[in-house]
Design an enzyme around this catalytic site. Structure first.
Site, PDB file in Angstrom:
ATOM      1  N   HIS A   1      10.578   6.460  -6.946  1.00  0.00           N
ATOM      2  CA  HIS A   1       9.587   5.823  -6.082  1.00  0.00           C
ATOM      3  C   HIS A   1       8.222   6.491  -6.256  1.00  0.00           C
ATOM      4  CE1 HIS A   1       8.065   3.459  -2.778  1.00  0.00           C
ATOM      5  NE2 HIS A   1       7.804   4.529  -2.043  1.00  0.00           N
TER       6      HIS A   1
ATOM      7  N   SER B   1      11.276  -7.778  -3.451  1.00  0.00           N
ATOM      8  CA  SER B   1      10.532  -8.454  -2.371  1.00  0.00           C
ATOM      9  C   SER B   1      10.023  -9.803  -2.852  1.00  0.00           C
ATOM     10  CB  SER B   1       9.355  -7.570  -1.930  1.00  0.00           C
ATOM     11  OG  SER B   1       8.399  -7.484  -2.974  1.00  0.00           O
TER      12      SER B   1
ATOM     13  N   SER C   1       3.616  -2.107  -2.360  1.00  0.00           N
ATOM     14  CA  SER C   1       3.627  -0.639  -2.456  1.00  0.00           C
ATOM     15  C   SER C   1       2.390  -0.110  -3.168  1.00  0.00           C
ATOM     16  CB  SER C   1       4.829  -0.154  -3.286  1.00  0.00           C
ATOM     17  OG  SER C   1       6.014  -0.421  -2.637  1.00  0.00           O
TER      18      SER C   1
ATOM     19  N   ALA D   1       5.114  -4.225  -6.142  1.00  0.00           N
ATOM     20  CA  ALA D   1       5.360  -3.304  -7.253  1.00  0.00           C
ATOM     21  C   ALA D   1       6.641  -3.786  -7.921  1.00  0.00           C
ATOM     22  CB  ALA D   1       5.536  -1.896  -6.718  1.00  0.00           C
TER      23      ALA D   1
ATOM     24  N   TYR E   1      16.164  -4.827   2.127  1.00  0.00           N
ATOM     25  CA  TYR E   1      16.970  -3.596   1.963  1.00  0.00           C
ATOM     26  C   TYR E   1      16.801  -2.618   3.126  1.00  0.00           C
ATOM     27  CZ  TYR E   1      12.638  -1.415   0.178  1.00  0.00           C
ATOM     28  OH  TYR E   1      11.353  -0.973   0.034  1.00  0.00           O
ATOM     29  N   GLU E   2      15.785  -2.845   3.946  1.00  0.00           N
ATOM     30  CA  GLU E   2      15.624  -1.961   5.111  1.00  0.00           C
ATOM     31  C   GLU E   2      16.669  -2.271   6.185  1.00  0.00           C
ATOM     32  OE1 GLU E   2      11.257  -1.012   6.172  1.00  0.00           O
ATOM     33  OE2 GLU E   2      11.155  -2.872   5.030  1.00  0.00           O
TER      34      GLU E   2
ATOM     35  N   ASN F   1       6.650   0.481 -13.697  1.00  0.00           N
ATOM     36  CA  ASN F   1       7.518   1.241 -14.607  1.00  0.00           C
ATOM     37  C   ASN F   1       8.222   0.233 -15.515  1.00  0.00           C
ATOM     38  OD1 ASN F   1       8.866   0.819 -11.739  1.00  0.00           O
ATOM     39  ND2 ASN F   1      10.480   0.597 -13.283  1.00  0.00           N
TER      40      ASN F   1
ATOM     41  N   HIS G   1      11.262  -5.444   4.178  1.00  0.00           N
ATOM     42  CA  HIS G   1      12.170  -5.674   3.052  1.00  0.00           C
ATOM     43  C   HIS G   1      13.575  -5.923   3.571  1.00  0.00           C
ATOM     44  CE1 HIS G   1       8.935  -3.116   1.399  1.00  0.00           C
ATOM     45  NE2 HIS G   1       9.114  -3.796   0.285  1.00  0.00           N
TER      46      HIS G   1
HETATM   47  N1  HPA Z   1      13.092  -2.367 -10.069  1.00  0.00           N
HETATM   48  C1  HPA Z   1      13.020  -2.940  -8.853  1.00  0.00           C
HETATM   49  N2  HPA Z   1      11.984  -2.807  -8.048  1.00  0.00           N
HETATM   50  C2  HPA Z   1      10.951  -2.059  -8.464  1.00  0.00           C
HETATM   51  C3  HPA Z   1      10.961  -1.434  -9.720  1.00  0.00           C
HETATM   52  C4  HPA Z   1      12.101  -1.591 -10.562  1.00  0.00           C
HETATM   53  O1  HPA Z   1      12.186  -1.078 -11.694  1.00  0.00           O
HETATM   54  N3  HPA Z   1       9.779  -0.766  -9.827  1.00  0.00           N
HETATM   55  C5  HPA Z   1       9.090  -1.014  -8.690  1.00  0.00           C
HETATM   56  N4  HPA Z   1       9.798  -1.782  -7.850  1.00  0.00           N
END
Ligand code: HPA
Length: 267
Positions: free
Chosen positions: A242, A207, A26, A108, A80-81, A230, A78
């Site tokens: 996101h 992922s 991402s 990410a 989750y998709e 984050n 992914h």
């Molecule tokens: N959790 C899961 N996946 C993520 C996060 C998170 O805090 N940040 C970016 N992808």
């Protein structure tokens, strides 16, 4: 389907033989735009599907970076998709057939380790598969890898060291740690993040683990780099979105590109 996909791609790229594969996570897709020699939309490749996540494009990009031939996934599939886990890892098998020897897999992630800050880069030293599924379940293709593959050194230790050295040399601070994959798409609860910490994770994401398992199985050396976008839920008081993830990846993308280009040079 694998042969059909590989034939389709080879028809387009001719005798271009990539040694290095990169899966761009991402917000980290810019490297592909910068160096693209040729690209193929996922929608056109047999066995691939169109990417559905914003911030992810859906292209296989062929490029030459620092004199190395590279194939990049600009966007990934992914779990989750709603894709099957086999779909998620299919491109890695294609890369193997195209001649890829080293895979740089990026993502990410949320920081579980309290020392991590948004936009930090973390070299993945190991992973925890918490997705509840393994991409190698099913008949084993013995021509690619063994039934019960060793996963003790998925993230090739000599490459972890190499990336660290390169980071030092470039003055890019790098974190190091264990990546834990959950399915998503919901972010974790604070209790899940506490569990992640207790069982040894430094970062959480949705992922990378399926692709890395298949790469290791197929004898591809793996380098994993997370962009900590984050603090994971409960680690700091801020909520998660996101948009914030993409923003943090944007802040990190220049150092990410510099690092990856230098790593490619040294491989
Ligand atoms: N959790 C899961 N996946 C993520 C996060 C998170 O805090 N940040 C970016 N992808």
């Amino acid at each position: 389907m694998l042969d059909k996909s590989v034939d389709y791609i080879k028809n387009i790229i001719g005798d271009f033989k990539p040694q290095i594969g990169i899966i761009l996570g991402s917000g980290l897709g810019e490297l592909a735009d910068e160096y693209c020699l040729k690209s193929i939309s996922y929608a056109d490749i047999p066995g691939f599907e169109a990417s559905t996540v914003s911030g992810h494009k859906g292209k296989l990009v062929f490029a030459e970076i620092n004199n190395k031939k590279v194939v990049m996934m600009q966007g990934r599939f992914h779990y989750y998709e709603g894709h099957s886990i086999q779909k998620v890892v299919f491109p890695v098998k294609v890369m193997k057939k195209l001649g890829v020897e080293t895979l740089i897999v990026t993502n990410a992630a949320g920081g579980v380790n309290p020392n991590f800050r948004p936009s930090d880069l973390m070299i993945i030293t190991d992973h925890i598969n918490y997705m509840g599924v393994n991409p190698l379940i099913g008949p084993n293709d013995d021509s690619m890898g063994t039934r019960f593959p060793d996963m003790s050194e998925i993230y090739t230790p000599e490459y972890v060291e190499l990336v660290e050295k390169i980071g030092d040399h470039l003055g890019i601070d790098l974190q190091e740690g264990v990546y834990m994959a959950l399915t998503g798409p919901s972010y974790e609860t604070p209790a899940e993040v506490r569990m992640a910490k207790i069982i040894g994770a430094d970062a959480v994401g949705m992922s990378t683990v399926p692709e890395s398992i298949v790469a290791a199985w197929a004898g591809i050396k793996v380098i994993g780099i997370s962009c900590i976008c984050n603090s994971a839920a409960g680690v700091s008081t801020a909520g998660l979105s996101h948009e914030d993830v993409i923003r943090a990846a944007n802040v990190a993308k220049d150092k990410f590109k510099t690092l990856v280009k230098e790593v490619i040079k040294k491989l």
